[in-house]
Design a protein around this motif. Structure first.
Motif, PDB file in Angstrom:
ATOM      1  N   TYR A 259      33.629  44.015  40.338  1.00 17.92           N
ATOM      2  CA  TYR A 259      33.819  44.099  41.798  1.00 17.92           C
ATOM      3  C   TYR A 259      32.727  43.311  42.511  1.00 17.92           C
ATOM      4  CZ  TYR A 259      33.531  46.205  46.473  1.00 17.92           C
ATOM      5  OH  TYR A 259      33.443  46.398  47.816  1.00 17.92           O
ATOM      6  N   HIS A 260      33.115  42.607  43.576  1.00 22.41           N
ATOM      7  CA  HIS A 260      32.137  41.873  44.384  1.00 22.41           C
ATOM      8  C   HIS A 260      32.003  42.473  45.786  1.00 22.41           C
ATOM      9  CE1 HIS A 260      30.579  38.733  47.077  1.00 22.41           C
ATOM     10  NE2 HIS A 260      29.966  38.250  46.020  1.00 22.41           N
ATOM     11  N   SER A 261      33.109  42.561  46.514  1.00 23.89           N
ATOM     12  CA  SER A 261      33.060  43.044  47.892  1.00 23.89           C
ATOM     13  C   SER A 261      34.478  43.320  48.362  1.00 23.89           C
ATOM     14  CB  SER A 261      32.374  42.030  48.823  1.00 23.89           C
ATOM     15  OG  SER A 261      33.023  40.768  48.753  1.00 23.89           O
ATOM     16  N   ARG A 263      37.249  43.496  51.962  1.00 23.59           N
ATOM     17  CA  ARG A 263      37.536  43.166  53.359  1.00 23.59           C
ATOM     18  C   ARG A 263      38.801  43.919  53.756  1.00 23.59           C
ATOM     19  NH1 ARG A 263      35.731  38.714  56.580  1.00 23.59           N
ATOM     20  NH2 ARG A 263      36.527  39.059  58.687  1.00 23.59           N
ATOM     21  N   ARG A 272      37.510  41.478  46.529  1.00 29.33           N
ATOM     22  CA  ARG A 272      36.980  40.258  45.921  1.00 29.33           C
ATOM     23  C   ARG A 272      36.323  40.608  44.590  1.00 29.33           C
ATOM     24  NH1 ARG A 272      34.163  39.994  51.536  1.00 29.33           N
ATOM     25  NH2 ARG A 272      35.663  38.882  52.831  1.00 29.33           N
ATOM     26  N   ASN A 274      34.270  39.286  40.830  1.00 34.71           N
ATOM     27  CA  ASN A 274      33.442  38.294  40.143  1.00 34.71           C
ATOM     28  C   ASN A 274      34.226  37.611  39.028  1.00 34.71           C
ATOM     29  OD1 ASN A 274      30.930  38.758  41.578  1.00 34.71           O
ATOM     30  ND2 ASN A 274      30.828  40.726  40.507  1.00 34.71           N
ATOM     31  N   PRO A 304      41.686  33.352  49.363  1.00 31.13           N
ATOM     32  CA  PRO A 304      41.121  33.837  50.627  1.00 31.13           C
ATOM     33  C   PRO A 304      42.154  33.822  51.741  1.00 31.13           C
ATOM     34  CG  PRO A 304      40.304  31.635  50.099  1.00 31.13           C
ATOM     35  CD  PRO A 304      41.029  32.112  48.892  1.00 31.13           C
ATOM     36  N   GLU A 308      39.382  35.819  56.599  1.00 30.90           N
ATOM     37  CA  GLU A 308      38.093  35.695  55.919  1.00 30.90           C
ATOM     38  C   GLU A 308      37.408  34.360  56.189  1.00 30.90           C
ATOM     39  OE1 GLU A 308      38.199  37.643  51.753  1.00 30.90           O
ATOM     40  OE2 GLU A 308      40.193  36.769  52.017  1.00 30.90           O
ATOM     41  N   LEU A 314      32.392  32.856  50.272  1.00 36.21           N
ATOM     42  CA  LEU A 314      33.081  33.715  49.304  1.00 36.21           C
ATOM     43  C   LEU A 314      34.472  33.196  48.947  1.00 36.21           C
ATOM     44  CD1 LEU A 314      32.189  37.242  50.783  1.00 36.21           C
ATOM     45  CD2 LEU A 314      30.893  35.860  49.136  1.00 36.21           C
ATOM     46  N   LEU A 317      35.962  33.135  45.247  1.00 36.56           N
ATOM     47  CA  LEU A 317      36.120  34.339  44.431  1.00 36.56           C
ATOM     48  C   LEU A 317      37.595  34.699  44.249  1.00 36.56           C
ATOM     49  CD1 LEU A 317      33.329  36.616  45.967  1.00 36.56           C
ATOM     50  CD2 LEU A 317      33.253  35.395  43.780  1.00 36.56           C
ATOM     51  N   ARG A 319      40.739  37.322  43.995  1.00 38.86           N
ATOM     52  CA  ARG A 319      40.986  38.474  44.852  1.00 38.86           C
ATOM     53  C   ARG A 319      42.208  39.256  44.416  1.00 38.86           C
ATOM     54  NH1 ARG A 319      38.200  34.932  47.778  1.00 38.86           N
ATOM     55  NH2 ARG A 319      37.292  35.485  49.826  1.00 38.86           N
ATOM     56  N   ARG A 321      44.895  42.045  46.511  1.00 40.04           N
ATOM     57  CA  ARG A 321      45.217  42.612  47.820  1.00 40.04           C
ATOM     58  C   ARG A 321      46.387  43.577  47.665  1.00 40.04           C
ATOM     59  NH1 ARG A 321      48.260  37.613  51.040  1.00 40.04           N
ATOM     60  NH2 ARG A 321      50.172  37.654  49.797  1.00 40.04           N
TER      61      ARG A 321
END
Length: 342
Positions: A259-261, A263, A272, A274, A304, A308, A314, A317, A319, A321
């Motif tokens: 896991y990165h982050s 939104r 997002r 890694n 993205p 974003e 970023l 990266l 993702r 969703r």
């Protein structure tokens, strides 16, 4: 004149344009324009001087906070809470020193309240060069500790609420050591912000002492909150209790293994990563966490999104969703833990 954020303000707009041009090097002038209009509207609407002083001081403190933290935006940071009254000879103080040093050795920076006790232990373990102190003016107990005195990353606040914003907004993880009313207040606020989705998911570790300070808290939470239906079982995913500083540091590191982050955008949650996940792993997540996904939705890989665009660094990266119900934030933490097992 009735000033507006969305409609033209004629002469005032022209004056603001001249002011922005004369100031030079203004980033995102459209947002700065709104700040200026907001300040003017406050002047039109508020004649009570204490309110004006509070708003003015709040903006000044937030501006300085951003200035101090901005150069370190690419480094992960952990906020460390705990009692100002803990003595250096106490075992839990030394546990905090070792814990902060473990994370500093992995590139993390420490944020503390800048006072004595556990706060000083956190700064001591991380080292002055890897530390921030967000101090508060109090008539007793709270003075900058020797490690952070004259440090350029020392910020002193008048208002607790500004300080609390810095503690949570700038942190990628939170560790809470035993403490009094202030510590419990800070810990409960982080619990609430994560549980309600008002801050991004982040690891919250409660580092216990030999007497089981947090174990007794855990029993209270089970017997008085869970059994009475005041919280849900999934809320236990929000935090981890441990007496071992190595385990505490590992929990925090593991949270960002895959896991990165995140939104949030309307009904979508964008995770997002890694590393990308396989189709099989994504199907496993759908089977294990159906409560997170709105009816008819699926977990999909994606690039993205337009929302974003304000984070171009970023964009590379991978993702996931999916349409999120914006209710099960505790379960979302468990979802992230599961991602990190792949």
């Amino acid at each position: 004149m009735d000033l507006s954020f969305s409609h033209t303000n004629e002469e005032v707009d022209r004056l603001i344009d001249r002011l922005l041009a004369a100031s030079g090097d203004i980033y995102h002038p459209e947002l700065v324009r709104e700040l200026l209009i907001a300040a003017l509207k406050i002047g039109q609407e508020t004649d009570y001087i204490p309110d004006l002083k509070l708003i003015n001081r709040t903006l000044r403190e937030m501006r300085y906070t951003t200035r101090v933290f901005a150069p370190y935006r690419d480094r992960k940071k952990i906020t460390i809470f705990g009692s100002a009254r803990t003595k250096p000879e106490e075992p839990i103080y030394q546990t905090c020193v070792r814990f902060a040093r473990l994370l500093a050795d992995k590139g993390w920076m420490a944020i503390t309240g800048g006072g004595g006790g556990i706060m000083q232990a956190g700064n001591e373990g991380a080292g002055s060069e890897n530390s921030f102190a967000v101090n508060i003016r109090l008539p007793f107990e709270q003075h900058a500790n020797p490690i952070m005195q004259r440090n350029p990353r020392l910020v002193t606040y008048k208002y607790f609420f500004n300080r609390k914003v810095a503690f949570v907004k700038e942190a990628d993880a939170v560790a809470v050591f035993p403490g009094g009313f202030g510590t419990l207040d800070e810990a409960m606020e982080v619990f609430t912000l994560v549980q309600t989705g008002k801050t991004s998911p982040k690891p919250l570790v409660l580092v216990d002492d030999a007497d089981g300070f947090w174990e007794q808290f855990f029993e209270f939470v089970k017997e008085q909150l869970l059994i009475k239906g005041l919280i849900s079982g999934e809320d236990f995913s929000i935090f981890t209790i441990t007496k071992d500083e190595h385990e505490a540091a590992q929990v925090i590191e593991n949270f960002y293994r895959v896991y990165h982050s995140v939104r949030f955008h309307d009904e979508l949650v964008i995770i997002r990563l890694n590393n990308p996940l396989t189709d099989e792993q994504i199907r496993t997540l759908e089977q294990e966490f159906p409560e997170l996904i709105l009816e008819g939705g699926r977990i999909e890989c994606c690039g993205p999104l337009e929302c974003e665009d304000d984070q171009p660094d970023l964009a590379q990266l991978p993702r996931l969703r999916f349409p999120f119900n914006h209710f099960h934030y505790g379960l979302l933490i468990a979802f992230i833990h599961r991602i990190n097992t792949f």
